[in-house]
Design an enzyme around this catalytic site. Structure first.
Site, PDB file in Angstrom:
ATOM      1  CG  ASP A  71      -1.926   1.170   1.526  1.00  0.00           C
ATOM      2  OD1 ASP A  71      -1.826   2.078   0.456  1.00  0.00           O
ATOM      3  OD2 ASP A  71      -2.659   0.985   2.235  1.00  0.00           O
ATOM      4  CG  LEU A  72       2.036   2.678  -3.565  1.00  0.00           C
ATOM      5  CD1 LEU A  72       1.729   3.388  -5.030  1.00  0.00           C
ATOM      6  CD2 LEU A  72       3.413   2.392  -3.531  1.00  0.00           C
ATOM      7  NE  ARG A 108      -1.839  10.803   6.081  1.00  0.00           N
ATOM      8  CZ  ARG A 108      -2.291   9.721   5.423  1.00  0.00           C
ATOM      9  NH1 ARG A 108      -2.121   8.651   6.058  1.00  0.00           N
ATOM     10  NH2 ARG A 108      -2.335   9.562   4.286  1.00  0.00           N
ATOM     11  CG  ASP A 164      -2.845   3.384  -2.629  1.00  0.00           C
ATOM     12  OD1 ASP A 164      -3.904   2.871  -2.533  1.00  0.00           O
ATOM     13  OD2 ASP A 164      -2.217   3.922  -1.639  1.00  0.00           O
ATOM     14  CD  GLU A 165      -5.045  -0.752  -0.307  1.00  0.00           C
ATOM     15  OE1 GLU A 165      -5.175  -1.908  -0.258  1.00  0.00           O
ATOM     16  OE2 GLU A 165      -5.800   0.097   0.132  1.00  0.00           O
TER      17      GLU A 165
END
Ligand code: TTP
Ligand code: MG
Length: 474
Positions: A71-72, A108, A164-165
């Protein structure tokens, strides 16, 4: 401008497990989730009376596969940071309409989250830099490059999930490496081990296999970094469900391996049943109505209750998932079966506005079609109509693309927006009565039913090489 749904749809099913629906739409479809995402049902958990409440399938005993889930990290934001490295140290949010679809890890740290309203994100981090994420071209390109690299360097069995996975089945490569390692009994696990303190007693060779898997996963991440400058997380386990869930344990740019025996702890550590990929908002509501809140509840609930509400297959799948059991294979991702672009908006109430939007969508689709190299035979138009009673009603109509147009595509001519607009307007007319007031909030144009270019020319070749009699000329 347009927001893609096709490639994102599958992934969203998994994500529904963790996110609130952003627009209140409920398009959860358990039957389709079943076939694509969730483990195939095993009926081990149904007792002799078909009606028990026992958590029968404690764990999966078949550890023969090695699956890596990649997963990017903050994908859209990462692509923007690759394009403009100055953004790396700044809090960055990717904006689609009034939503932050993702943000980098600097943002984040300020409390900005994926799918946050722009206004809330700005409150958390007033200095947040915003980049529009409406044009998906670059994200799509990076996504393809990542899958290509995994396929060409590690395994032909790569299944893409969203942009992206990727799930990569590296069983064959692991077996080869284990054989080559000979008697070397202890191999180091690269990265984190989930719950390393749990005592594991399995003697099928799976520990060595997972250790080798972790080393291959580290190599994958290194290659992605070297070759594309992109970072991501990996989860290593013996099935897709566990690989995905364990990979989320250490983010960003890290990896985590699950050793057999720890899956129970992993599943229970997730807490809420919604954390199981495929269990979305509406399904969760039904579970809650049965008093099932946590994964532990799901493990011990009366199977007959689950079956009554969800049917045998879904109930069984759900129960297996709660124990981390997943037998679904990694199915090689082929070229997309359809290609779509969509635009959502507060309101579109005139034919002129609708035409403009459809035109824009067609233009972007034709650009992609040129790169794709195949010929679509069908076009589908979907609109979302707003009404005070049924706020999210989607309706679709599809039609054949005229041969005059497909022939042009076969010849490499893509200046076809006007021709395709004619087809779309016929479909639009079937969907919307323009003589009455209307209110649309979304338009989606989808090209489907693809044919390889060679097939058409081969057909022509065949036609001309046939004996005349067969051409009906005798
Ligand atoms: P995710 O993998 O969910 O998020 P991410 O890669 O940005 O962040 P993380 O490091 O937590 O994995 O989604 C991949 C991309 O998909 C994301 O960069 C933006 C896009 N996206 C949408 O377009 N709509 C959505 O609802 C979400 C959640 C993501
Ligand atoms: Mg990601």
């Amino acid at each position: 401008m347009a927001h893609e749904i096709d490639e994102y749809e599958m992934k969203r099913c998994w994500q529904d497990a963790n996110q609130e629906d952003s627009d209140g739409e409920q398009d959860e479809d358990w039957s389709s989730l079943n076939s694509t995402l969730l483990p195939s049902p095993s009926f081990k958990n149904v007792g002799p009376d078909g009606n028990n409440s026992l958590p029968a399938p404690a764990e999966e005993s078949d550890h023969s596969r090695t699956i890596v889930h990649v997963d990017l990290d903050c994908f859209y934001a990462q692509v923007e940071m690759i394009k403009n490295p100055e953004l790396r140290t700044q809090p960055l949010g990717i904006q689609q309409k009034n939503i932050i679809v993702t943000c980098n890890y600097v943002a984040r740290r300020f409390g900005v989250k994926k799918l946050m309203y722009l206004s809330d994100a700005k409150k958390k981090c007033p200095q947040l830099i915003l980049v529009s994420g409406e044009d998906l071209t670059h994200y799509r390109e990076y996504s393809e490059k990542v899958t290509d690299l995994l396929q060409s360097e590690f395994s032909s069995l790569v299944e893409k999930l969203g942009f992206d996975e990727n799930f990569v089945d590296i069983t064959a490569l692991v077996e080869k490496t284990v054989k080559a390692s000979g008697q070397q009994s202890q191999l180091e696990v690269k990265g984190h081990i989930f719950a390393p303190d749990v005592e594991k007693a399995c003697y099928c060779g799976c520990h060595k296999q997972m250790a080798v898997g972790s080393q291959i996963a580290a190599k994958m991440r290194e290659r992605l970094r070297e070759s594309l400058g992109i970072t991501g997380c990996a989860g290593i386990a013996w099935n897709k469900l566990l690989a995905k869930l364990v990979g989320e344990q250490n983010k960003p740019n890290d990896q985590t391996t699950l050793l057999p025996g720890s899956e129970g702890k992993l599943m229970l550590s997730l807490g809420n049943a919604r954390r199981i990929p495929g269990i979305g908002h509406s399904m969760n509501k039904k579970l809650e109505a049965l008093g099932i809140i946590t994964i532990a509840d799901l493990q011990t609930a009366a199977f007959s209750d689950l079956e009554k509400v969800f049917g045998l297959q879904a109930a069984s799948t759900m129960r297996n998932s709660s124990f981390g059991i997943d037998k679904t294979p990694v199915s090689k991702t082929g070229p997309p079966k359809s290609m779509s672009d969509e635009d959502s908006f507060k309101s579109c109430t005139s034919l002129i506005d609708a035409k403009e939007r459809m035109y824009g969508l067609l233009k972007s689709l034709l650009g992609r079609l040129e790169k794709d190299g195949r010929i679509p035979l069908t076009v589908r138009l979907t609109v979302r109509k707003y009404s005070s009673t049924q706020k999210w009603l989607r309706e679709s109509r599809q039609g054949q693309i005229p041969t005059a147009v497909t022939d042009k595509i076969a010849k490499g001519i893509f200046d076809l927006s006007d021709h395709l607009m004619e087809v779309l307007l016929v479909l639009f007319d079937k969907l919307v009565d323009v003589k009455k007031p209307f209110h649309l909030t979304l338009i989606n144009v989808c090209l489907a039913n693809f044919q390889a270019k060679s097939t058409q020319s081969e057909r022509l070749d065949r036609y001309f090489s046939k004996p005349k009699r067969q051409q009906g000329q005798c």
